[in-house]
Design a protein around this motif. Structure first.
Motif, PDB file in Angstrom:
ATOM      1  N   HIS A  49     -41.540 129.260  29.984  1.00 39.72           N
ATOM      2  CA  HIS A  49     -40.816 128.437  29.008  1.00 39.72           C
ATOM      3  C   HIS A  49     -39.853 127.499  29.719  1.00 39.72           C
ATOM      4  CE1 HIS A  49     -41.706 129.144  24.820  1.00 39.72           C
ATOM      5  NE2 HIS A  49     -41.915 130.427  25.082  1.00 39.72           N
ATOM      6  N   LYS A  50     -39.191 127.999  30.752  1.00 38.94           N
ATOM      7  CA  LYS A  50     -38.278 127.152  31.514  1.00 38.94           C
ATOM      8  C   LYS A  50     -39.019 126.090  32.312  1.00 38.94           C
ATOM      9  CE  LYS A  50     -34.270 128.578  30.443  1.00 38.94           C
ATOM     10  NZ  LYS A  50     -33.372 127.689  29.721  1.00 38.94           N
ATOM     11  N   GLY A  53     -39.915 122.731  30.543  1.00 37.86           N
ATOM     12  CA  GLY A  53     -38.881 121.713  30.453  1.00 37.86           C
ATOM     13  C   GLY A  53     -38.350 121.548  29.043  1.00 37.86           C
ATOM     14  N   LYS A  54     -37.743 120.384  28.818  1.00 35.94           N
ATOM     15  CA  LYS A  54     -37.130 120.090  27.524  1.00 35.94           C
ATOM     16  C   LYS A  54     -38.181 120.039  26.426  1.00 35.94           C
ATOM     17  CE  LYS A  54     -32.916 118.838  28.999  1.00 35.94           C
ATOM     18  NZ  LYS A  54     -31.748 119.548  28.650  1.00 35.94           N
ATOM     19  N   ALA A  55     -37.745 120.361  25.218  1.00 40.31           N
ATOM     20  CA  ALA A  55     -38.661 120.361  24.075  1.00 40.31           C
ATOM     21  C   ALA A  55     -39.003 118.924  23.680  1.00 40.31           C
ATOM     22  CB  ALA A  55     -38.023 121.086  22.900  1.00 40.31           C
ATOM     23  N   ASP A  56     -40.292 118.650  23.625  1.00 35.57           N
ATOM     24  CA  ASP A  56     -40.791 117.394  23.089  1.00 35.57           C
ATOM     25  C   ASP A  56     -42.027 117.715  22.250  1.00 35.57           C
ATOM     26  OD1 ASP A  56     -42.622 117.974  25.054  1.00 35.57           O
ATOM     27  OD2 ASP A  56     -42.319 116.150  26.217  1.00 35.57           O
ATOM     28  N   THR A  59     -44.583 120.045  24.366  1.00 32.69           N
ATOM     29  CA  THR A  59     -44.111 121.391  24.685  1.00 32.69           C
ATOM     30  C   THR A  59     -43.792 122.196  23.426  1.00 32.69           C
ATOM     31  OG1 THR A  59     -41.845 120.610  24.957  1.00 32.69           O
ATOM     32  CG2 THR A  59     -43.230 120.724  26.930  1.00 32.69           C
ATOM     33  N   SER A  63     -45.168 125.906  22.692  1.00 33.74           N
ATOM     34  CA  SER A  63     -44.265 127.009  22.348  1.00 33.74           C
ATOM     35  C   SER A  63     -44.642 127.655  21.018  1.00 33.74           C
ATOM     36  CB  SER A  63     -42.826 126.504  22.279  1.00 33.74           C
ATOM     37  OG  SER A  63     -42.387 126.089  23.527  1.00 33.74           O
TER      38      SER A  63
END
Length: 117
Positions: A49-50, A53-56, A59, A63
């Motif tokens: 999950h790390k 990267g940032k949620a877009d 991703t 998730s």
């Protein structure tokens, strides 16, 4: 012919129950392996999950799919695992398997997304 899930579940898991109750060492092996699986699955899920990267848009879909897989594993384990005996151990294994499968999915998606391009 009527198939009863609890009969199949008892046929599969009753030998495990009898093995675990033979000695405290066997019981500790079962609990220890469950905690190791939980730890490995949790670390695997957290790390990937790390790494995403940032949620877009991309991703977030990964998730959500990972969470859906985790839910499916929990429901499947609720159906398969017996509820009459050793429910604490099977509770541990249910969530251990859910985290492990979710982490494996994230690792697979990470490999596809970042190493095949």
């Amino acid at each position: 012919m009527k198939i009863n899930i609890s009969e199949i579940s008892n046929a599969i898991f009753y030998p495990l129950k009898s093995w675990a109750e033979q000695s405290p060492g066997n019981w500790n092996i079962l609990i220890g392996s469950g905690f190791v699986l939980l730890l490995v699955g949790g670390i695997l899920t957290y790390v990937f999950h790390k790494k995403m990267g940032k949620a877009d848009e991309r991703t977030m879909q990964i998730s959500l799919k990972s969470t859906f897989i985790m839910l499916c594993v929990v429901i499947l384990c609720d159906i398969i695992f017996p509820k009459e005996y050793m429910w604490q151990i099977f509770f541990l294994f249910k969530y251990s398997l859910a985290f492990l499968v979710s982490g494996m999915y994230l690792a697979f998606r990470y490999k596809i997304d970042f190493f095949t391009n």
